[in-house]
Design an enzyme around this catalytic site. Sequence first.
Site, short mmCIF file in Angstrom:
data_model
loop_
_atom_site.label_atom_id
_atom_site.label_comp_id
_atom_site.label_asym_id
_atom_site.label_seq_id
_atom_site.Cartn_x
_atom_site.Cartn_y
_atom_site.Cartn_z
N ASP A 1 45.65 46.02 48.29
CA ASP A 1 45.98 46.58 46.97
C ASP A 1 45.58 48.04 46.94
O ASP A 1 44.42 48.38 47.14
CB ASP A 1 45.22 45.78 45.89
N ASP B 1 45.59 43.77 36.56
CA ASP B 1 44.35 44.52 36.73
C ASP B 1 43.55 44.51 35.43
O ASP B 1 43.95 45.14 34.44
CB ASP B 1 44.64 45.96 37.14
N HIS C 1 50.36 40.81 39.64
CA HIS C 1 48.98 41.29 39.79
C HIS C 1 48.52 41.94 38.50
O HIS C 1 49.07 42.95 38.06
CB HIS C 1 48.93 42.30 40.95
N MET D 1 40.67 46.33 49.15
CA MET D 1 41.16 47.48 48.38
C MET D 1 41.43 48.65 49.32
O MET D 1 40.58 49.00 50.14
CB MET D 1 40.14 47.90 47.33
N MET E 1 38.18 43.74 37.71
CA MET E 1 37.34 44.91 37.99
C MET E 1 36.34 45.04 36.85
O MET E 1 36.43 45.93 36.00
CB MET E 1 38.23 46.14 38.13
#
Length: 225
Positions: free
Chosen positions: A174, A36, A34, A140, A70
């Site tokens: 997550d 980010d 993962h 989330m 994000m």
Amino acid sequence: MPRAIISPSVLASDFGQLSAECKRMMKGGAEWLHMDVMDGHFVPNISMGAPVLSCVYKGVPDIFMDCHMMVAQPEKWVNDIADAGGSLYCFHIEATSDAVSLINAIHARNMKAGVAISPDTPSTAITDEVGAAADMLLVMTVYPGRGGQKFLERCVPKVAELRARFPEKDIEVDGGVGPKTIDICADAGSNVIVAGTAIFNAPKPEDVIASLKATVNTAQARFSN
């Protein structure tokens, strides 16, 4: 229900040895990593971008990079992330006005498309049309872009609502997920588990990965009965 997948969050790794850390996780049984990606606009922090992902991909060519975008303008980065070796491009529903077109653009670059919702966004923000077009849905369980937050149990019913509408879809959780919070996520119907410090800081990451996977598999067996 789709199979259990563990996606360790690279944000919790030693960035000075990023490729080695990814290899360590894959050796321990992680199928996805993962990643980010934060832009300092959609979230207050800045993390990594396409150049870093590209270096990881060169060092670990068989990696599946689960890229959590994000970012304020997710449309802008599809080509860069695809060129860097991204496998899945997950954008926030809050950051776009045309999710279906964005999903189509992601698919055109041979990446899987994910749609994420932040804690204050209802699961109904993912319409049937958007959910059907996406490959993965991300709920989330902390606020994006800030580390060290506690797991928000109030977000879990959104997983159950999405699982009821999309029984065959990958649904990811997550934020604050680990051995103590995995049961509630798995029981709600999540099959893709993102965990950071719980895996990277463990003496034996492979044991944590196996345990998280087993919990999801047990929950799935109950779903199918």
